[in-house]
Design an enzyme around this catalytic site. Sequence first.
Site, PDB file in Angstrom:
ATOM      1  N   TRP A 261       0.851  -1.199   0.000  1.00  0.00           N
ATOM      2  CA  TRP A 261       0.000   0.000   0.000  1.00  0.00           C
ATOM      3  C   TRP A 261       0.883   1.244   0.000  1.00  0.00           C
ATOM      4  CZ3 TRP A 261      -0.322   3.784   3.995  1.00  0.00           C
ATOM      5  CH2 TRP A 261      -1.209   4.835   3.669  1.00  0.00           C
TER       6      TRP A 261
ATOM      7  N   GLU B  95      -3.173  -3.012  -2.398  1.00  0.00           N
ATOM      8  CA  GLU B  95      -4.269  -2.352  -1.684  1.00  0.00           C
ATOM      9  C   GLU B  95      -4.607  -0.987  -2.272  1.00  0.00           C
ATOM     10  OE1 GLU B  95      -3.460  -1.415   2.455  1.00  0.00           O
ATOM     11  OE2 GLU B  95      -5.588  -1.491   2.963  1.00  0.00           O
TER      12      GLU B  95
ATOM     13  N   LYS C 264      -7.133   2.594  -2.307  1.00  0.00           N
ATOM     14  CA  LYS C 264      -7.710   3.490  -1.313  1.00  0.00           C
ATOM     15  C   LYS C 264      -8.451   4.606  -2.017  1.00  0.00           C
ATOM     16  CE  LYS C 264      -6.437   5.823   2.931  1.00  0.00           C
ATOM     17  NZ  LYS C 264      -5.499   5.847   4.040  1.00  0.00           N
TER      18      LYS C 264
ATOM     19  N   ASP D 175      -9.705  -3.272   1.720  1.00  0.00           N
ATOM     20  CA  ASP D 175      -9.780  -2.740   3.073  1.00  0.00           C
ATOM     21  C   ASP D 175     -11.176  -2.138   3.239  1.00  0.00           C
ATOM     22  OD1 ASP D 175      -9.709  -0.641   5.141  1.00  0.00           O
ATOM     23  OD2 ASP D 175      -7.565  -1.036   5.273  1.00  0.00           O
TER      24      ASP D 175
ATOM     25  N   HIS E 186     -11.711   1.653   2.767  1.00  0.00           N
ATOM     26  CA  HIS E 186     -11.095   2.350   1.642  1.00  0.00           C
ATOM     27  C   HIS E 186     -12.014   2.675   0.483  1.00  0.00           C
ATOM     28  CE1 HIS E 186      -6.634   1.541   2.750  1.00  0.00           C
ATOM     29  NE2 HIS E 186      -7.352   2.033   3.736  1.00  0.00           N
TER      30      HIS E 186
ATOM     31  N   HIS F 182      -8.619  -6.564   4.504  1.00  0.00           N
ATOM     32  CA  HIS F 182      -8.228  -5.780   5.670  1.00  0.00           C
ATOM     33  C   HIS F 182      -9.519  -5.481   6.422  1.00  0.00           C
ATOM     34  CE1 HIS F 182      -3.934  -4.050   5.023  1.00  0.00           C
ATOM     35  NE2 HIS F 182      -3.965  -5.364   5.139  1.00  0.00           N
TER      36      HIS F 182
ATOM     37  N   ASP G 165     -11.990   6.658   6.668  1.00  0.00           N
ATOM     38  CA  ASP G 165     -11.084   5.539   6.935  1.00  0.00           C
ATOM     39  C   ASP G 165     -10.484   5.672   8.339  1.00  0.00           C
ATOM     40  OD1 ASP G 165      -9.410   3.328   6.348  1.00  0.00           O
ATOM     41  OD2 ASP G 165      -7.792   4.661   5.712  1.00  0.00           O
TER      42      ASP G 165
ATOM     43  N   ASP H 198     -10.304   3.645  10.856  1.00  0.00           N
ATOM     44  CA  ASP H 198      -9.641   2.483  11.460  1.00  0.00           C
ATOM     45  C   ASP H 198     -10.041   2.250  12.910  1.00  0.00           C
ATOM     46  OD1 ASP H 198      -7.875   1.133   9.446  1.00  0.00           O
ATOM     47  OD2 ASP H 198      -7.186   3.195   9.192  1.00  0.00           O
TER      48      ASP H 198
ATOM     49  N   ASP I 156      -6.840  -4.657  10.354  1.00  0.00           N
ATOM     50  CA  ASP I 156      -6.101  -3.403  10.149  1.00  0.00           C
ATOM     51  C   ASP I 156      -6.862  -2.253  10.810  1.00  0.00           C
ATOM     52  OD1 ASP I 156      -4.500  -1.337   9.279  1.00  0.00           O
ATOM     53  OD2 ASP I 156      -5.293  -1.302   7.244  1.00  0.00           O
TER      54      ASP I 156
HETATM   55  C1  RNT Z   1      -3.789   2.560   5.021  1.00  0.00           C
HETATM   56  C2  RNT Z   1      -3.914   1.120   4.730  1.00  0.00           C
HETATM   57  C3  RNT Z   1      -2.784   0.258   5.209  1.00  0.00           C
HETATM   58  C4  RNT Z   1      -2.309   0.629   6.600  1.00  0.00           C
HETATM   59  C5  RNT Z   1      -1.328  -0.336   7.211  1.00  0.00           C
HETATM   60  C6  RNT Z   1      -0.643   0.265   8.397  1.00  0.00           C
HETATM   61  O1  RNT Z   1      -4.916   3.281   4.730  1.00  0.00           O
HETATM   62  O2  RNT Z   1      -5.123   0.637   5.219  1.00  0.00           O
HETATM   63  O3  RNT Z   1      -3.145  -1.071   5.107  1.00  0.00           O
HETATM   64  O4  RNT Z   1      -3.376   0.780   7.478  1.00  0.00           O
HETATM   65  O5  RNT Z   1      -0.454  -0.794   6.278  1.00  0.00           O
HETATM   66 ZN    ZN Z   2      -5.473  -1.476   5.095  1.00  0.00          ZN
END
Ligand code: RNT
Ligand code: ZN
Length: 422
Positions: free
Chosen positions: A185, A226, A228, A262, A265, A289, A297, A299, A329
Amino acid sequence: MYDVKKGYEAAKEFYAQYGIDVDKAIEIADKTPISMHCWQGDDVAGTECKEDKSLTGGIQTTGNYPGKARNGEELRADIEEAMKFIPGELKVNIHANYQEADHFVDRNEIAPEHFQKWVDWAVEKGIGLDFNPTYFAHPKSTERGTLSCADENTRKFWVEHGIKCREIGEYFYKKTGKPCVINHWTPDGDKEVPVDTLAPRQRLKKSYDEIFEATKDVEGVIDGIESKVFGIGAESYTAGSHEFCMGYVMKANKDHIIMTLDAGHYHPTEVVSAKLSSIFTFTDSVLLHVTRPVRWDSDHVVGFDDETKAIFEELVRMDKLKDTYVATDFFDASINRIAAWVIGLRNTRKAMLAALLQPVDKMKEIEADWDVSARLAYKEEFKAAPFAMVWDYYCAQQNAGAGLDWLKEVQAYEKEVLAKRV
Ligand code: RNT
Ligand code: ZN
């Protein structure tokens, strides 16, 4: 605690009415590996020998809960503590910035020996290790990008990093005997829509091509690409967009190059669960993810929420759980970080088991007969099935603690260990 065994027996009877084999569902959920991300333990700070550990790349942890791990030893101890309360097979997922050389080693020079402590630990515990290049939190990772950077020296530096990471991944595979899943990523993007949106993507493609070409003999590594939608400071354009990454993976047409999806994303009304079957029409596996986006995003810790459940329902209904690399993640610094891991990882496993406890074959038959009323009735019925009784029993069997048994132990660890980290 109530009589967990009795609850399980009653639940088993409930599920048996629909021909569901509870023990088989438990066995499948238990054996499906979840790759536990190390970076929840220290807010993605990493353990590199360098002064500035500030997080860049458009991602952010918020909160300042006391007791975060300050080095590899503490991080591994915290991971072990969390693992006690997470049932089922686990792998550990580390980033390149978790290297432990005793002097400064730049990202384009990292080598397996800098990760030896992680490898020895994983081998001792009998678990697999996954890996990630770290294209952020570094002076050469700026708003001008990394793998898509127009400056050739910068782009080459990051290509070298990617190459080193695949070599390290192979080392992990050889030492642990388990494939190493690498997630690629990059934060590359722009605050405004660039005039030239094509060239950065062409350079990103070229960089990935160079990384894979230089390491084509590497074995035992699976590479997730990955995408986003946006990052902080790169709100208008992301080089590695969904279309870019999907295009890259499809065109590469190589077994080891797969898509990473993810859950945070995409645009807020877009969901990963709705994308999986299209992707599986054209590829054999995906990397997930698992995370919880709150408006963006963000997290947040994974919840046992509709979308997480829907993702696993889709995978089970397509019979693709076995072809999915499941990784977590998220990074929440506002609560006890070990509790964050336990809650998020347990919820991931929970969503998996709940999806396995549905009469999929029966529902497919009903659908084939186009009995659409029965289809809806079945889908709705299982939302209130006595799942918690099966879950508690499974956790108790695995010594991971039924219900909230884990909480007081994590609180005790906070008092005895975390509170002393000042
Ligand atoms: C970032 C991505 C990525 C990170 C990690 C730390 O938006 O989701 O995967 O969160 O690699
Ligand atoms: Zn991620």
